[in-house]
Design a protein around this motif. Structure first.
Motif, mmCIF file in Angstrom:
data_model
loop_
_atom_site.group_PDB
_atom_site.id
_atom_site.type_symbol
_atom_site.label_atom_id
_atom_site.label_comp_id
_atom_site.label_asym_id
_atom_site.label_seq_id
_atom_site.Cartn_x
_atom_site.Cartn_y
_atom_site.Cartn_z
ATOM 1 N N SER A 137 34.611 -5.470 -9.804
ATOM 2 C CA SER A 137 34.125 -4.093 -9.944
ATOM 3 C C SER A 137 34.382 -3.506 -11.333
ATOM 4 N N PHE A 138 35.215 -4.179 -12.141
ATOM 5 C CA PHE A 138 35.445 -3.680 -13.503
ATOM 6 C C PHE A 138 34.362 -4.154 -14.468
ATOM 7 N N PHE A 139 33.495 -5.032 -13.968
ATOM 8 C CA PHE A 139 32.458 -5.595 -14.836
ATOM 9 C C PHE A 139 31.111 -5.408 -14.156
ATOM 10 N N ARG A 140 30.289 -4.568 -14.700
ATOM 11 C CA ARG A 140 28.975 -4.353 -14.077
ATOM 12 C C ARG A 140 27.913 -4.884 -15.022
ATOM 13 N N LYS A 141 27.548 -4.084 -16.047
ATOM 14 C CA LYS A 141 26.524 -4.542 -17.002
ATOM 15 C C LYS A 141 27.057 -4.623 -18.430
ATOM 16 N N GLY A 142 27.914 -3.655 -18.763
ATOM 17 C CA GLY A 142 28.461 -3.630 -20.112
ATOM 18 C C GLY A 142 27.394 -3.405 -21.174
ATOM 19 N N LYS A 143 26.474 -2.466 -20.891
ATOM 20 C CA LYS A 143 25.373 -2.191 -21.840
ATOM 21 C C LYS A 143 25.423 -0.732 -22.295
ATOM 22 N N LYS A 153 34.479 4.943 -30.376
ATOM 23 C CA LYS A 153 33.397 5.092 -29.398
ATOM 24 C C LYS A 153 32.932 3.712 -28.943
ATOM 25 N N TYR A 154 32.663 3.600 -27.660
ATOM 26 C CA TYR A 154 32.200 2.343 -27.055
ATOM 27 C C TYR A 154 30.965 1.831 -27.796
ATOM 28 N N GLU A 155 30.039 2.734 -28.083
ATOM 29 C CA GLU A 155 28.769 2.337 -28.700
ATOM 30 C C GLU A 155 29.015 1.727 -30.083
ATOM 31 N N VAL A 160 27.012 7.168 -14.838
ATOM 32 C CA VAL A 160 26.313 6.100 -14.102
ATOM 33 C C VAL A 160 27.297 4.988 -13.720
ATOM 34 N N SER A 161 28.173 4.633 -14.658
ATOM 35 C CA SER A 161 29.167 3.594 -14.391
ATOM 36 C C SER A 161 30.127 4.047 -13.280
ATOM 37 N N LEU A 162 30.535 5.292 -13.371
ATOM 38 C CA LEU A 162 31.463 5.872 -12.381
ATOM 39 C C LEU A 162 30.840 5.917 -10.988
ATOM 40 N N PRO A 165 38.049 7.450 -17.502
ATOM 41 C CA PRO A 165 37.651 6.328 -16.642
ATOM 42 C C PRO A 165 36.203 5.903 -16.908
ATOM 43 N N LYS A 166 35.970 4.605 -16.830
ATOM 44 C CA LYS A 166 34.650 3.975 -17.008
ATOM 45 C C LYS A 166 34.096 4.088 -18.436
ATOM 46 N N SER A 167 35.001 4.081 -19.381
ATOM 47 C CA SER A 167 34.573 4.183 -20.780
ATOM 48 C C SER A 167 34.888 2.931 -21.579
ATOM 49 N N GLY A 168 35.301 1.860 -20.875
ATOM 50 C CA GLY A 168 35.612 0.626 -21.596
ATOM 51 C C GLY A 168 37.095 0.290 -21.615
ATOM 52 N N THR A 169 37.841 0.837 -20.658
ATOM 53 C CA THR A 169 39.292 0.599 -20.574
ATOM 54 C C THR A 169 39.607 -0.904 -20.511
ATOM 55 N N THR A 170 38.900 -1.615 -19.639
ATOM 56 C CA THR A 170 39.176 -3.033 -19.405
ATOM 57 C C THR A 170 38.987 -3.816 -20.707
ATOM 58 N N TRP A 171 37.941 -3.481 -21.427
ATOM 59 C CA TRP A 171 37.636 -4.137 -22.702
ATOM 60 C C TRP A 171 38.725 -3.832 -23.743
ATOM 61 N N LEU A 172 39.084 -2.558 -23.850
ATOM 62 C CA LEU A 172 40.097 -2.155 -24.835
ATOM 63 C C LEU A 172 41.441 -2.814 -24.524
ATOM 64 N N CYS A 189 36.149 6.370 -26.100
ATOM 65 C CA CYS A 189 35.280 7.131 -25.199
ATOM 66 C C CYS A 189 33.859 6.593 -25.320
ATOM 67 N N ARG A 190 32.969 7.181 -24.525
ATOM 68 C CA ARG A 190 31.630 6.605 -24.374
ATOM 69 C C ARG A 190 30.645 7.720 -24.067
ATOM 70 N N ASP A 191 29.390 7.482 -24.358
ATOM 71 C CA ASP A 191 28.352 8.461 -24.017
ATOM 72 C C ASP A 191 28.529 8.884 -22.553
ATOM 73 N N LEU A 233 36.517 -13.902 -26.921
ATOM 74 C CA LEU A 233 37.347 -13.967 -25.713
ATOM 75 C C LEU A 233 37.173 -12.716 -24.850
ATOM 76 N N CYS A 234 36.987 -11.575 -25.525
ATOM 77 C CA CYS A 234 36.953 -10.298 -24.798
ATOM 78 C C CYS A 234 35.542 -9.784 -24.523
ATOM 79 N N ARG A 235 34.548 -10.567 -24.914
ATOM 80 C CA ARG A 235 33.159 -10.124 -24.670
ATOM 81 C C ARG A 235 32.912 -9.943 -23.183
ATOM 82 N N PHE A 236 32.034 -9.024 -22.854
ATOM 83 C CA PHE A 236 31.679 -8.778 -21.452
ATOM 84 C C PHE A 236 31.282 -10.079 -20.752
ATOM 85 N N GLU A 237 30.396 -10.840 -21.411
ATOM 86 C CA GLU A 237 29.857 -12.064 -20.791
ATOM 87 C C GLU A 237 30.975 -13.061 -20.492
HETATM 88 P P1 A3P Z 1 29.051 -0.384 -16.869
HETATM 89 O O1 A3P Z 1 29.324 0.117 -15.478
HETATM 90 O O2 A3P Z 1 28.149 0.521 -17.640
HETATM 91 O O3 A3P Z 1 28.585 -1.798 -16.897
HETATM 92 P P2 A3P Z 1 36.429 0.812 -17.442
HETATM 93 O O4 A3P Z 1 36.947 -0.508 -17.922
HETATM 94 O O5 A3P Z 1 36.938 1.972 -18.230
HETATM 95 O O6 A3P Z 1 36.554 0.959 -15.988
HETATM 96 O O7 A3P Z 1 34.867 0.816 -17.799
HETATM 97 C C1 A3P Z 1 33.994 -0.007 -17.096
HETATM 98 C C2 A3P Z 1 32.751 -0.189 -17.930
HETATM 99 O O8 A3P Z 1 33.026 -1.059 -19.020
HETATM 100 C C3 A3P Z 1 31.663 -0.861 -17.113
HETATM 101 O O9 A3P Z 1 30.435 -0.384 -17.665
HETATM 102 C C4 A3P Z 1 31.899 -2.324 -17.441
HETATM 103 O O10 A3P Z 1 30.801 -3.149 -17.175
HETATM 104 C C5 A3P Z 1 32.204 -2.215 -18.918
HETATM 105 N N1 A3P Z 1 32.947 -3.375 -19.435
HETATM 106 C C6 A3P Z 1 33.900 -4.097 -18.809
HETATM 107 N N2 A3P Z 1 34.336 -5.073 -19.591
HETATM 108 C C7 A3P Z 1 33.657 -4.985 -20.752
HETATM 109 C C8 A3P Z 1 33.661 -5.754 -21.961
HETATM 110 N N3 A3P Z 1 34.445 -6.800 -22.106
HETATM 111 N N4 A3P Z 1 32.837 -5.363 -22.956
HETATM 112 C C9 A3P Z 1 32.024 -4.292 -22.809
HETATM 113 N N5 A3P Z 1 31.966 -3.539 -21.679
HETATM 114 C C10 A3P Z 1 32.770 -3.885 -20.663
#
Ligand code: A3P
Length: 269
Positions: free
Chosen positions: A232-238, A165-167, A111-113, A20-27, A103-105, A204-208
């Motif tokens: 809540s699935f989008f916070r900073k994405g950094k 890896k997310y990074e 912090v994301s969790l 959880p919180k490793s970029g699931t939504t993005w993947l 996975c992610r650092d 299309l899938c960029r955080f922004e």
């Molecule tokens: P942060 O809380 O560090 O911003 P999950 O999707 O596994 O719940 O992970 C959530 C983390 O992925 C959050 O990290 C979220 O901002 C980030 N995230 C969501 N969508 C993203 C995207 N399209 N690209 C990169 N990171 C994204």
């Protein structure tokens, strides 16, 4: 247990796995876009009106309160899970379906969790969340076990388990989208490359982009019995945001734990 008893994986299934919180939504967004790229135009894409979690369901939720019938879903089925490898039904490995692991650092994960969990547990401070995380108390078990299990499997069966890896995805999204497409057996054609399809998917899938869509900003989403604000699935994405919340000592402590656990595996963060 319901999943182990009732999920019947198919060789053509594609299962996305993350702690959880490793970029699931993005993947989920990336693979949904890759797999369905000939079905939709980018101007009228489902990801413009649906949250990525509505496009790719979690296995554990499909079997949480009911036994979902997944037989009607046409192949290739795109599914996701946070489950550790050792808890997945053995039929997943036996049937030879593909797994994509992201996975992610762990410092950024905790912090994301913590930010995510605070919506439900506003009383929990970061230091409490951090200590629990360091003790291995996490939604899908200790993160180092989760990562190591899939890492080893990816070494054993590299044609079936892709480890990302997310990074690295953040540093080189275009190359990694190509890699994903190749891994799932749907490489981009010369024509698609020329037309900029890879870049379109990345954009299309960029955080922004995703985080600015109405569907990901407003309202709530029911996920596994929880009502979660869509935003809540989008916070900073950094990468490296942990440093804005944790002390250097905390960072070093978690690094030490992770290094010890991963010693000899060839894997590091
Ligand atoms: P942060 O809380 O560090 O911003 P999950 O999707 O596994 O719940 O992970 C959530 C983390 O992925 C959050 O990290 C979220 O901002 C980030 N995230 C969501 N969508 C993203 C995207 N399209 N690209 C990169 N990171 C994204």
């Amino acid at each position: 247990m319901a999943l182990q008893d009732h999920f019947k994986p198919r060789p053509s299934d594609l299962i996305l796995v993350t702690p959880p919180k490793s970029g699931t939504t993005w993947l989920k967004a990336l693979l949904f876009a890759i797999m369905n790229r000939t079905k939709y135009t980018f101007a009228q894409h489902p990801l413009l009106t649906r949250n990525p979690h509505e496009c790719v369901p979690f296995l554990e939720i499909l079997f949480r309160d009911q036994i979902s019938d997944l037989e009607a879903i046409p192949p290739p089925r795109l599914l996701a899970t946070h489950l550790p490898y050792s808890i997945l039904p053995t039929s997943v490995a036996d049937c030879g379906c593909r797994l994509v692991y992201l996975c992610r650092d762990p410092k950024d994960v905790v912090v994301s969790l913590w930010h995510f969990a605070r919506k439900d547990r506003p009383d929990m401070g970061l230091s409490e969340a951090f200590e629990l995380f360091c003790d291995g108390v996490s939604l899908s078990g200790p993160i180092w076990d989760h990562i190591l299990e899939y890492w080893r499997e990816s070494l054993r069966r590299s044609e079936k388990v892709l480890f990302l890896k997310y990074e690295e995805m953040m540093a080189e999204p275009v190359g990694n989208v190509r890699r994903l497409a190749e891994f799932v057996g749907r490489p981009f054609s010369e024509e698609e490359e020329k037309d900029g399809v890879v870049e379109e998917i990345v954009q299309l899938c960029r955080f922004e982009k995703l985080s600015s869509m109405e569907v990901n900003k407003k309202g709530a989403y029911e996920l596994g019995g929880l009502t979660l604000p869509r935003e809540s699935f989008f916070r900073k994405g950094k990468v490296g945001d942990w440093a804005n919340h944790m002390s250097r000592e905390m960072g070093e402590k978690l690094d030490r734990i992770v290094q010890e656990k991963m010693a000899g595996s060839g894997l590091s963060f």
